[in-house]
Design a protein around this motif. Structure first.
Motif, PDB file in Angstrom:
ATOM      1  N   PHE A  71      -7.426   3.967 -22.182  1.00 46.81           N
ATOM      2  CA  PHE A  71      -6.476   5.079 -22.111  1.00 46.81           C
ATOM      3  C   PHE A  71      -6.861   6.030 -20.984  1.00 46.81           C
ATOM      4  CE2 PHE A  71      -5.389   9.461 -23.247  1.00 46.81           C
ATOM      5  CZ  PHE A  71      -4.008   9.360 -23.260  1.00 46.81           C
ATOM      6  N   LEU A  72      -8.147   6.383 -20.893  1.00 45.34           N
ATOM      7  CA  LEU A  72      -8.598   7.308 -19.848  1.00 45.34           C
ATOM      8  C   LEU A  72      -8.423   6.711 -18.453  1.00 45.34           C
ATOM      9  CD1 LEU A  72     -11.787   8.737 -21.580  1.00 45.34           C
ATOM     10  CD2 LEU A  72      -9.585   9.882 -21.236  1.00 45.34           C
ATOM     11  N   VAL A  73      -8.728   5.433 -18.310  1.00 47.46           N
ATOM     12  CA  VAL A  73      -8.549   4.783 -17.009  1.00 47.46           C
ATOM     13  C   VAL A  73      -7.065   4.782 -16.633  1.00 47.46           C
ATOM     14  CG1 VAL A  73      -8.665   2.556 -15.808  1.00 47.46           C
ATOM     15  CG2 VAL A  73     -10.637   3.388 -17.102  1.00 47.46           C
ATOM     16  N   ALA A  74      -6.199   4.399 -17.553  1.00 46.92           N
ATOM     17  CA  ALA A  74      -4.754   4.355 -17.275  1.00 46.92           C
ATOM     18  C   ALA A  74      -4.199   5.747 -16.986  1.00 46.92           C
ATOM     19  CB  ALA A  74      -4.016   3.726 -18.446  1.00 46.92           C
ATOM     20  N   THR A  82      -0.409  -2.883 -15.769  1.00 48.50           N
ATOM     21  CA  THR A  82       0.980  -3.170 -15.417  1.00 48.50           C
ATOM     22  C   THR A  82       1.946  -2.128 -15.962  1.00 48.50           C
ATOM     23  OG1 THR A  82       1.096  -4.618 -17.356  1.00 48.50           O
ATOM     24  CG2 THR A  82       0.681  -5.668 -15.209  1.00 48.50           C
ATOM     25  N   ASP A  83       1.585  -1.496 -17.072  1.00 46.16           N
ATOM     26  CA  ASP A  83       2.406  -0.440 -17.684  1.00 46.16           C
ATOM     27  C   ASP A  83       1.525   0.768 -17.959  1.00 46.16           C
ATOM     28  OD1 ASP A  83       4.739  -2.055 -17.897  1.00 46.16           O
ATOM     29  OD2 ASP A  83       3.979  -2.939 -19.759  1.00 46.16           O
ATOM     30  N   PRO A  84       2.133   1.958 -17.999  1.00 50.84           N
ATOM     31  CA  PRO A  84       1.358   3.124 -18.433  1.00 50.84           C
ATOM     32  C   PRO A  84       0.937   2.921 -19.897  1.00 50.84           C
ATOM     33  CG  PRO A  84       3.511   3.780 -17.566  1.00 50.84           C
ATOM     34  CD  PRO A  84       3.496   2.285 -17.639  1.00 50.84           C
ATOM     35  N   ASP A  89      -0.825   1.983 -27.121  1.00 52.55           N
ATOM     36  CA  ASP A  89      -0.834   0.840 -26.197  1.00 52.55           C
ATOM     37  C   ASP A  89      -2.265   0.416 -25.869  1.00 52.55           C
ATOM     38  OD1 ASP A  89       1.949   0.833 -26.021  1.00 52.55           O
ATOM     39  OD2 ASP A  89       1.967   2.124 -24.242  1.00 52.55           O
ATOM     40  N   SER A  90      -3.150   1.393 -25.697  1.00 47.04           N
ATOM     41  CA  SER A  90      -4.547   1.097 -25.386  1.00 47.04           C
ATOM     42  C   SER A  90      -5.223   0.358 -26.531  1.00 47.04           C
ATOM     43  CB  SER A  90      -5.313   2.391 -25.086  1.00 47.04           C
ATOM     44  OG  SER A  90      -4.766   3.040 -23.971  1.00 47.04           O
ATOM     45  N   LEU A  91      -4.975   0.791 -27.752  1.00 41.41           N
ATOM     46  CA  LEU A  91      -5.543   0.101 -28.909  1.00 41.41           C
ATOM     47  C   LEU A  91      -4.947  -1.295 -29.044  1.00 41.41           C
ATOM     48  CD1 LEU A  91      -7.413   0.143 -31.340  1.00 41.41           C
ATOM     49  CD2 LEU A  91      -5.557   1.192 -32.658  1.00 41.41           C
ATOM     50  N   TYR A  92      -3.658  -1.404 -28.842  1.00 38.38           N
ATOM     51  CA  TYR A  92      -2.974  -2.704 -28.884  1.00 38.38           C
ATOM     52  C   TYR A  92      -3.582  -3.663 -27.858  1.00 38.38           C
ATOM     53  CZ  TYR A  92       0.737  -6.003 -27.552  1.00 38.38           C
ATOM     54  OH  TYR A  92       1.443  -7.120 -27.207  1.00 38.38           O
ATOM     55  N   PHE A  93      -3.773  -3.171 -26.625  1.00 38.56           N
ATOM     56  CA  PHE A  93      -4.340  -4.004 -25.575  1.00 38.56           C
ATOM     57  C   PHE A  93      -5.776  -4.411 -25.928  1.00 38.56           C
ATOM     58  CE2 PHE A  93      -6.687  -4.354 -21.505  1.00 38.56           C
ATOM     59  CZ  PHE A  93      -6.061  -5.477 -21.016  1.00 38.56           C
ATOM     60  N   THR A  94      -6.556  -3.469 -26.450  1.00 37.18           N
ATOM     61  CA  THR A  94      -7.943  -3.751 -26.830  1.00 37.18           C
ATOM     62  C   THR A  94      -8.011  -4.842 -27.888  1.00 37.18           C
ATOM     63  OG1 THR A  94      -8.569  -1.470 -26.351  1.00 37.18           O
ATOM     64  CG2 THR A  94     -10.055  -2.725 -27.753  1.00 37.18           C
ATOM     65  N   ILE A 106       0.768  -6.443 -21.153  1.00 39.74           N
ATOM     66  CA  ILE A 106      -0.084  -5.464 -20.489  1.00 39.74           C
ATOM     67  C   ILE A 106      -1.226  -6.254 -19.855  1.00 39.74           C
ATOM     68  CG2 ILE A 106      -1.593  -3.462 -20.778  1.00 39.74           C
ATOM     69  CD1 ILE A 106      -0.012  -2.800 -23.340  1.00 39.74           C
ATOM     70  N   ALA A 107      -1.477  -5.978 -18.584  1.00 45.98           N
ATOM     71  CA  ALA A 107      -2.547  -6.683 -17.888  1.00 45.98           C
ATOM     72  C   ALA A 107      -3.230  -5.724 -16.922  1.00 45.98           C
ATOM     73  CB  ALA A 107      -1.980  -7.883 -17.120  1.00 45.98           C
ATOM     74  N   PRO A 108      -4.535  -5.908 -16.691  1.00 47.51           N
ATOM     75  CA  PRO A 108      -5.212  -5.076 -15.698  1.00 47.51           C
ATOM     76  C   PRO A 108      -4.763  -5.479 -14.292  1.00 47.51           C
ATOM     77  CG  PRO A 108      -6.706  -6.737 -16.547  1.00 47.51           C
ATOM     78  CD  PRO A 108      -5.437  -6.852 -17.331  1.00 47.51           C
ATOM     79  N   VAL A 109      -4.595  -4.478 -13.440  1.00 53.13           N
ATOM     80  CA  VAL A 109      -4.132  -4.738 -12.083  1.00 53.13           C
ATOM     81  C   VAL A 109      -5.228  -4.458 -11.064  1.00 53.13           C
ATOM     82  CG1 VAL A 109      -2.448  -4.066 -10.318  1.00 53.13           C
ATOM     83  CG2 VAL A 109      -1.740  -4.277 -12.709  1.00 53.13           C
ATOM     84  N   THR A 110      -5.889  -3.305 -11.173  1.00 56.08           N
ATOM     85  CA  THR A 110      -6.918  -2.950 -10.200  1.00 56.08           C
ATOM     86  C   THR A 110      -8.218  -3.701 -10.498  1.00 56.08           C
ATOM     87  OG1 THR A 110      -7.735  -1.074 -11.494  1.00 56.08           O
ATOM     88  CG2 THR A 110      -5.934  -0.632  -9.932  1.00 56.08           C
TER      89      THR A 110
END
Length: 151
Positions: A71-74, A82-84, A89-94, A106-110
């Motif tokens: 969440f902090l990185v985003a 890919t999405d804010p 969303d952060s917990l879902y992605f985790t 949701i995917a990491p881009v950087t």
């Protein structure tokens, strides 16, 4: 100091197996270490329950830590994913990464976000390995204890 093979909390294990146990989790502390911090699971009257309790605390803490970091990185570098990401969303992605589902929504881009996700994946494997080891050793210890007591 008593001989290494007679240390409390790890009785019943051969010396080589005792040496392989991580200090502070399953094995009694060595010289100069805090005795209150070591071997709590195996010294317990209910080592399986202690192991499950340790996992019940560690797993959510692990997942919530990564969710908060994502969440902090985003939030601070908006193009990292890919999405804010909201906190949900952060917990879902985790959890998606932890469960190795990888829906792809949701995917990491950087590069930094990809490294962070890779660190979580390695941590997932380590946590699952440690969890399995805790449970197996606690069950083995309990079986040996029950076998010696005749119960």
């Amino acid at each position: 100091m008593p001989p290494r093979h007679a240390r409390p909390g790890v009785t019943g294990l051969p010396p080589r197996r005792r040496a392989a146990l991580p200090r502070g989790v399953l094995r009694s502390p060595g010289a100069g270490e805090d005795p209150a911090a070591g071997g709590a699971i195996l010294r317990s009257d209910h080592p399986t329950l202690q192991g499950v309790q340790a996992l019940a605390i560690t797993l959510p803490l692990f997942l919530l830590t990564f969710a908060n970091v994502y969440f902090l990185v985003a939030h601070n570098v908006p193009d990292s994913f890919t999405d804010p990401l909201t906190r949900t969303d952060s917990l879902y992605f985790t959890v998606t990464v932890f469960a190795t589902v990888g829906f792809g929504d949701i995917a990491p881009v950087t590069q930094a976000a990809r490294v962070l996700v890779t660190v979580q994946m390695v941590g997932n494997l380590l946590l699952l390995g440690i969890a399995l080891r805790v449970v197996v050793l606690a069950v083995q210890h309990r079986r040996r204890t029950v076998g010696r007591d005749g119960g």
